[in-house]
Motif scaffolding. Structure first.
Motif, mmCIF file in Angstrom:
data_model
loop_
_atom_site.group_PDB
_atom_site.id
_atom_site.type_symbol
_atom_site.label_atom_id
_atom_site.label_comp_id
_atom_site.label_asym_id
_atom_site.label_seq_id
_atom_site.Cartn_x
_atom_site.Cartn_y
_atom_site.Cartn_z
ATOM 1 N N GLU A 254 0.833 -1.204 0.000
ATOM 2 C CA GLU A 254 0.000 0.000 0.000
ATOM 3 C C GLU A 254 0.869 1.256 0.000
ATOM 4 O OE1 GLU A 254 -2.879 0.084 3.161
ATOM 5 O OE2 GLU A 254 -3.569 -1.942 2.702
ATOM 6 N N PHE A 255 1.925 1.234 0.786
ATOM 7 C CA PHE A 255 2.818 2.394 0.888
ATOM 8 C C PHE A 255 3.533 2.634 -0.438
ATOM 9 C CE2 PHE A 255 6.588 4.709 2.466
ATOM 10 C CZ PHE A 255 5.936 5.726 3.160
ATOM 11 N N ALA A 256 3.935 1.561 -1.103
ATOM 12 C CA ALA A 256 4.640 1.687 -2.380
ATOM 13 C C ALA A 256 3.731 2.283 -3.455
ATOM 14 C CB ALA A 256 5.172 0.336 -2.828
ATOM 15 N N ALA B 275 4.853 12.038 7.930
ATOM 16 C CA ALA B 275 4.691 13.175 8.847
ATOM 17 C C ALA B 275 3.580 12.883 9.860
ATOM 18 C CB ALA B 275 4.378 14.443 8.059
ATOM 19 N N GLU B 276 2.464 12.318 9.389
ATOM 20 C CA GLU B 276 1.366 11.954 10.287
ATOM 21 C C GLU B 276 1.827 10.928 11.323
ATOM 22 O OE1 GLU B 276 -1.726 10.506 7.726
ATOM 23 O OE2 GLU B 276 -2.192 12.502 6.930
ATOM 24 N N TRP B 277 2.556 9.911 10.858
ATOM 25 C CA TRP B 277 3.054 8.877 11.767
ATOM 26 C C TRP B 277 4.029 9.466 12.791
ATOM 27 C CZ3 TRP B 277 4.252 4.955 7.301
ATOM 28 C CH2 TRP B 277 3.053 4.367 6.872
ATOM 29 N N SER B 278 4.881 10.356 12.346
ATOM 30 C CA SER B 278 5.842 10.987 13.253
ATOM 31 C C SER B 278 5.123 11.798 14.328
ATOM 32 C CB SER B 278 6.808 11.891 12.487
ATOM 33 O OG SER B 278 7.639 11.129 11.645
ATOM 34 N N GLN B 279 4.095 12.550 13.915
ATOM 35 C CA GLN B 279 3.319 13.335 14.885
ATOM 36 C C GLN B 279 2.604 12.421 15.876
ATOM 37 O OE1 GLN B 279 0.727 15.703 12.447
ATOM 38 N NE2 GLN B 279 2.298 17.240 11.973
ATOM 39 N N GLU B 280 2.020 11.349 15.350
ATOM 40 C CA GLU B 280 1.315 10.419 16.228
ATOM 41 C C GLU B 280 2.289 9.742 17.200
ATOM 42 O OE1 GLU B 280 -1.706 6.570 16.090
ATOM 43 O OE2 GLU B 280 -1.044 7.487 14.211
ATOM 44 N N LEU B 281 3.465 9.358 16.698
ATOM 45 C CA LEU B 281 4.475 8.749 17.566
ATOM 46 C C LEU B 281 4.902 9.724 18.663
ATOM 47 C CD1 LEU B 281 6.445 6.485 18.304
ATOM 48 C CD2 LEU B 281 8.037 7.430 16.600
ATOM 49 N N ALA B 282 5.132 10.971 18.317
ATOM 50 C CA ALA B 282 5.519 11.980 19.306
ATOM 51 C C ALA B 282 4.419 12.140 20.356
ATOM 52 C CB ALA B 282 5.810 13.307 18.617
ATOM 53 N N GLU C 82 4.408 12.628 -2.564
ATOM 54 C CA GLU C 82 3.799 13.579 -1.630
ATOM 55 C C GLU C 82 2.970 12.853 -0.568
ATOM 56 O OE1 GLU C 82 3.186 13.908 -5.071
ATOM 57 O OE2 GLU C 82 4.829 15.328 -5.361
ATOM 58 N N GLU C 83 2.208 11.830 -0.998
ATOM 59 C CA GLU C 83 1.390 11.072 -0.054
ATOM 60 C C GLU C 83 2.266 10.313 0.950
ATOM 61 O OE1 GLU C 83 -2.628 9.982 -2.609
ATOM 62 O OE2 GLU C 83 -0.799 8.821 -2.983
ATOM 63 N N LYS C 84 3.403 9.777 0.461
ATOM 64 C CA LYS C 84 4.332 9.080 1.353
ATOM 65 C C LYS C 84 4.882 10.039 2.407
ATOM 66 C CE LYS C 84 5.944 5.542 -1.900
ATOM 67 N NZ LYS C 84 7.081 5.048 -2.676
#
Length: 186
Positions: free
Chosen positions: A27-29, A41-48, A34-36
């Motif tokens: 799915e990621f591939a 960025a979303e994952w990084s914010q959620e992890l933080a 831009e979507e990647k």
């Protein structure tokens, strides 16, 4: 069935986790550059955010643990008392098991048979007289040891050791709570 699959996903070596990882990678591939970047960025914010929540929970837990220790100290509940209570509860639970009761009954039957044996009766009278003679000797030794132990127990160094053990005990209990909380939240 979904719960079963999510349990397998927590084990990275499981086949379900491998399939899920492959699906996520596919799915990621398929995403555009831009979507990647947006997804990362979303994952990084959620992890933080999650790490911040974990740190907050650790701080709150440490504060609550200190408060509980202070209350216990004010109530006169020592680490020794807590350990003793835990041990007594464990012994009580053990004594309530059918295995323990069965062994206790067997030992009782064996003890009765031994007590009724003639050899035991003769040996008992000899040991009784010897025991009476040595009891007075041990009594004086025991009273001296008890006095020294009492002095040690009331010493400042023993209180310091008790406080250190108490702190370690509280830390282990707090860590256990965090581990249980984390395992339940998964």
């Amino acid at each position: 069935m979904e719960d079963h699959n999510t349990a397998n996903l927590s084990d990275p070596a499981s086949p379900a986790a491998s399939v899920a990882s492959a699906e996520i990678a596919a799915e990621f591939a398929a995403l555009s550059v831009e979507e990647k970047e947006q997804r990362r960025a979303e994952w990084s914010q959620e992890l933080a955010r999650v790490e911040e929540e974990i740190n907050t929970l650790r701080t709150v837990l440490a504060s609550k643990t200190r408060h509980a220790s202070d209350l216990k100290r004010k109530l006169g509940i020592t680490v020794w008392k807590e350990v003793t209570d835990d041990m007594n509860q464990g012994i009580k639970n053990l004594k309530e098991t059918t295995v323990y009761q069965s062994v206790e009954q067997s030992v009782g039957t064996f003890t009765k048979a031994v007590h009724e044996a003639p050899l035991y009766q003769r040996t008992e009278s000899v040991l009784k007289s010897t025991g009476e003679k040595t009891a007075s000797v041990f009594g004086s030794i025991t009273s001296g040891i008890s006095s020294k132990l009492s002095q040690m127990k009331n010493s400042e160094s023993m209180r310091s050791i008790e406080a250190s053990v108490g702190s370690a005990y509280e830390n282990v209990k707090a860590l256990s709570s965090v581990v249980r909380w984390r395992s339940r939240s998964r």
